[in-house]
Structures are given as structure tokens and as C-alpha cells.
Design an enzyme around this catalytic site. Structure first.
Site, PDB file in Angstrom:
ATOM      1  N   SER A 185     -46.668 -80.239   8.387  1.00 31.14           N
ATOM      2  CA  SER A 185     -45.218 -80.224   8.221  1.00 31.14           C
ATOM      3  C   SER A 185     -44.438 -80.568   9.479  1.00 31.14           C
ATOM      4  CB  SER A 185     -44.772 -78.862   7.690  1.00 31.14           C
ATOM      5  OG  SER A 185     -45.172 -77.847   8.578  1.00 31.14           O
ATOM      6  N   HIS A 213     -46.684 -79.696   1.167  1.00 35.15           N
ATOM      7  CA  HIS A 213     -45.759 -80.798   1.463  1.00 35.15           C
ATOM      8  C   HIS A 213     -46.203 -82.103   0.801  1.00 35.15           C
ATOM      9  CE1 HIS A 213     -42.929 -78.944   4.264  1.00 35.15           C
ATOM     10  NE2 HIS A 213     -43.947 -78.184   4.627  1.00 35.15           N
ATOM     11  N   LYS A 244     -40.921 -76.383  -2.892  1.00 36.00           N
ATOM     12  CA  LYS A 244     -40.519 -77.538  -2.071  1.00 36.00           C
ATOM     13  C   LYS A 244     -40.151 -78.688  -3.021  1.00 36.00           C
ATOM     14  CE  LYS A 244     -43.328 -76.023   1.863  1.00 36.00           C
ATOM     15  NZ  LYS A 244     -42.335 -75.242   2.583  1.00 36.00           N
TER      16      LYS A 244
HETATM   17  C1  PLP Z   1     -48.121 -76.014   4.418  1.00 40.94           C
HETATM   18  C2  PLP Z   1     -47.393 -74.819   3.871  1.00 40.94           C
HETATM   19  N1  PLP Z   1     -48.095 -73.884   3.199  1.00 40.94           N
HETATM   20  C3  PLP Z   1     -47.483 -72.797   2.676  1.00 40.94           C
HETATM   21  C4  PLP Z   1     -46.135 -72.600   2.818  1.00 40.94           C
HETATM   22  C5  PLP Z   1     -45.509 -71.359   2.223  1.00 40.94           C
HETATM   23  O1  PLP Z   1     -44.939 -71.694   1.000  1.00 40.94           O
HETATM   24  P1  PLP Z   1     -44.047 -70.628   0.221  1.00 40.94           P
HETATM   25  O2  PLP Z   1     -42.649 -70.835   0.660  1.00 40.94           O
HETATM   26  O3  PLP Z   1     -44.281 -70.930  -1.223  1.00 40.94           O
HETATM   27  O4  PLP Z   1     -44.591 -69.292   0.589  1.00 40.94           O
HETATM   28  C6  PLP Z   1     -45.368 -73.533   3.499  1.00 40.94           C
HETATM   29  C7  PLP Z   1     -43.912 -73.308   3.669  1.00 40.94           C
HETATM   30  O5  PLP Z   1     -43.300 -73.599   4.651  1.00 40.94           O
HETATM   31  C8  PLP Z   1     -46.013 -74.686   4.047  1.00 40.94           C
HETATM   32  O6  PLP Z   1     -45.324 -75.601   4.717  1.00 40.94           O
END
Ligand code: PLP
Length: 397
Positions: A185, A213, A244
Site C-alpha cells: 500500500s 488493495h 476498500k
Molecule cells: C494490506 C492491508 N491488509 C489489511 C488491511 C485492514 O483492512 P480492514 O480495514 O478491513 O481491517 C488493510 C487496511 O489498511 C491493508 O491495507
């Protein structure tokens, strides 16, 4: 010093160091433009609303209908009384989308990432993680280590020789699990899935990909990193978020074989001891998946918008990190410069976040632009003009 005075002193230090995060309040729906308290209408280049589904009519309507049909809450954890038919429908849709035999929803992908290693591994096993994996993966692994006494390892970001070496040293382990983000990210870089999968096959390792992502973003129809590389069905376990690109709602899921999902249903602590997704949220998430299935052109629009924005930044003298995703970081150097650029852009009506050390390495502070399929050309052009103006003012172009 008491806990409370220590916290107060640390908060004051955050402010003095310029790393204190001020929350900005939206007074309306998330979208390509949003109403931000104190700033009026701003162009949003700082959200994961990649497909613009947060405020898509049929997604919002699905949540409203579910409120009438199922009520507001689940009233308990799901194996006791909190599983609704909409959870089952959502899980079937998520599995269909990412190309697995089953899926299991969680209240967040954070929870999903916490559940996987801590539930599936034991003390004879090892999990090996890319150095730049998301915080939820890192914490999930820390928890797994504490709970199960499994071994853990980290390979240098994207360094597959290092991954190979770490796996070679783990021959004695009962299970070798490798975990990577599909899209990283902070960089917008895509994991080299074909090679990683090949290495996992050669070392008899289980491959887990967090596609948070990438779901709705990568691949011709938005089915994620596996579709991008023509590898649907070849990833052992996928975790992803419903918050997202599928941002009609919130939540996360694990997608894998029916046995993996069943085992997590039986044993994963975030499933057993925490309420399920509220049915309204599950219904909006389901509507988002169905919307994506019927509208692959949204994914193409997202790709075109990201390509245009990247080209235009280059044409204006900026140096975005090269890539193919709608995450477009522009490296500025010092943290203070990134924070200042973000601050000045907001006063110009463009919301884009600056990231500095320790979130990114020292000297690689950046603003991170995130593009949506919902941005119109004039949104992007207006944002680009503001970025150029502020960039010139700060001497970064
Ligand atoms: C790669 C990744 N995994 C997991 C998450 C966590 O997702 P959630 O908001 O559904 O907990 C994020 C959120 O920023 C993320 O970028």
C-alpha cells in the site's frame, strides 16, 4: 509519572515533532469529491474508494433494505445466534469473486489476518512474511507466535532469493507458510506472484496473499492479483477487505478451500468471540461484489484514470514511483516537506496524505495519491494543477 501524565507528555511531543495526526471530518458521503468540515468541497486523492462504490445507489439501497429485513445488530457471536442468510450469500459471492471454493467473513481484514496464522499454525510450523507486509499481518504473526509458539521469519521486501533461503532453512518444519501483500500500500507495487507461487510449490509451502488493495482493482474484472497474473485458483489462502474497492461497506474475509474456512469457523478466536458483521454492512458488501461482477468496465475506468494521472505527473516534472496500480506515491524526501505539501494542497482543495518516517524509510517521505474510477477527468486535472502549483511553491519540481 502516572499513565495519564505520560500520555499527555507523549502527545505534546508528537505535536512538537510534527507527527501528530489531526482527524479531518467529512460531512457527507465519501466520493471523488467530498465535503470536509472547515475546508468545503475537496477532491479526494486519499481514499481506498477505488471503484467509487461507497456511495453507489444500489449499494446504499441494499444496506437500507437489509436494515428493514434483518434489523440492526447480530446480538451475539455467529455460532451462537449471529449468522444471517446474508452472511452466507456474501461469503458465496466473495469466494466466487476471488476464485476459491469457500470464504468466511470477518468484521475486518485486520481480524482475518489475525485469524489465519494464529488458528492454522502450530508449534512445529513456520510463517515467513515479506518485510513490507501490512501491520495487520505483522501483528497477526506476533499473536500467532505468542499463542501457538510457531516459528516466524521475515524476508527482505520482494527479495525472492532471501525467501528461497529462508524456506530452505525451514525444511524441518511441519508446515511452511509464506504470506505477502498482493499490492503493497505504500509503494503501489504488485507482488511477483508467479515467482512466489513457484518458490512455494518447490518448497511445499502454503501461500497466503492479502489482496486488500487488489480486490476490485487488479485483473481485467477486478478479481485481484491472481487474475492479474492469470493464476486464479492458484493461491492457497486469500485474505481481503470489504472496506476498500468494495467500499460499499466494511469487513474482511478469508477465501480458501471449504476445509480451511470450516476450520476457521470452528477455531478462529475472532469468529468465536466477536459478533459477525452487522447484516446491513454484509448486505452492502454483497451488493458491492455483485455490482463489480456486472460492471467490469469500472475496473477498466480505474486503470485508465490511474494511467492518465501517472502520465500527467511525469509530464509536469514529478517522479511518481513507477507502477500499474491506482496507488501513486510521489517521493519528496524529507518528512516535513511531505507533510507541508499535504497541508498546502488541502488549502487548495485537494485532499492527499503525506507520509514520512517511520511509516516509510528515512528520506523517502511522500505524498500518496490514490485514484478512483469515480474521478472524472476534470477532478484529476484540477488536482494536477494544484499539485503542480504547490510543488513549484515548495521547490519540488
Ligand atoms: C494490506 C492491508 N491488509 C489489511 C488491511 C485492514 O483492512 P480492514 O480495514 O478491513 O481491517 C488493510 C487496511 O489498511 C491493508 O491495507
Amino acid at each position: 509519572m502516572s499513565l495519564f501524565s505520560r500520555l499527555q507528555a507523549e502527545l505534546a511531543q508528537f505535536q512538537a515533532d510534527g507527527v501528530y495526526k489531526r482527524l479531518l471530518y467529512l460531512d457527507g458521503p465519501q466520493g471523488p469529491r467530498a465535503r470536509m468540515e472547515g475546508f468545503g468541497e475537496v477532491i479526494v486523492l486519499s481514499s481506498n474508494n477505488y471503484l467509487g462504490l461507497c456511495n453507489e445507489l444500489e449499494v446504499v439501497e441494499a444496506g437500507k433494505r437489509a436494515l428493514d429485513r434483518f434489523g440492526a445488530g447480530t446480538a451475539s457471536v455467529r455460532f451462537i445466534c449471529g449468522t444471517f442468510t446474508v452472511h452466507r450469500d456474501l461469503e458465496a459471492a466473495c469466494a466466487r469473486l476471488v476464485g476459491t471454493g469457500a470464504s468466511l467473513s470477518f468484521v475486518s481484514c485486520w481480524n482475518a489476518n489475525e485469524a489465519v496464522p494464529g488458528t492454522l499454525l502450530g508449534e512445529d510450523d513456520i510463517i515467513i512474511s515479506d518485510q513490507l507486509n501490512h501491520a495487520s499481518i505483522i501483528d497477526g504473526i506476533r499473536l500467532a507466535k505468542a499463542i501457538t509458539k510457531c516459528q516466524t521469519g521475515v524476508y527482505r521486501h520482494g527479495d525472492l532469493a532471501d525467501l528461497t533461503e529462508k524456506l530452505s532453512l525451514a525444511k524441518d518444519r511441519r508446515v511452511r507458510m509464506v504470506i505477502t501483500d498482493g499490492v503493497f500500500s505504500m509503494e503501489g507495487a504488485i507482488a511477483r506472484l508467479p515467482e512466489i507461487a513457484d518458490i512455494c510449490r518447490k518448497h511445499d509451502a502454503v501461500l497466503v496473499v492479502d489482496d486488500s488493495h487488489a480486490t476490485g482493482v487488479l485483473g481485467r474484472t477486478g478479481r485481484g492479483t491472481a487474475e492479474h497474473f492469470g493464476m486464479l485458483g492458484e493461491v492457497d489462502i486469500i485474505t481481503s477487505t470489504l472496506g476498500k474497492a468494495l467500499g460499499g461497506a466494511a469487513g474482511g474475509f478469508v477465501a480458501s478451500t471449504p476445509a480451511v474456512c470450516d476450520y476457521l469457523t470452528q477455531r478462529a478466536r475472532p469468529q468465536l468471540f466477536s459478533n459477525a458483521l452487522p447484516p446491513t454492512v454484509a448486505a452492502s458488501a454483497l451488493a458491492s461484489v455483485e455490482y463489480l461482477e456486472r460492471h467490469p468496465e469500472r475496473v477498466e475506468q480505474l486503470r485508465q484514470n490511474a494511467r492518465y494521472f501517472r502520465e500527467q505527473l511525469l509530464a509536469r516534472g514529478f517522479k511518481p514511483l513507477p507502477g500499474e496500480t491506482p496507488i501513486i506515491p510521489v517521493i519528496l524526501g524529507e518528512t516535513a516537506k511531505a507533510i507541508e505539501m499535504s497541508r498546502q494542497l488541502l488549502t487548495e482543495g485537494v485532499f492527499v496524505t503525506g507520509f514520512g518516517f517511520p511509516v516509510v524509510p528515512q528520506g523517502q517521505a511522500r505524498i500518496r495519491c490514490q485514484i478512483s474510477a469515480a474521478h472524472r477527468r476534470d477532478d484529476l486535472d484540477e488536482a494536477l494543477r494544484a499539485i503542480e502549483k504547490v510543488g513549484q511553491r515548495l521547490g519540488v519540481v
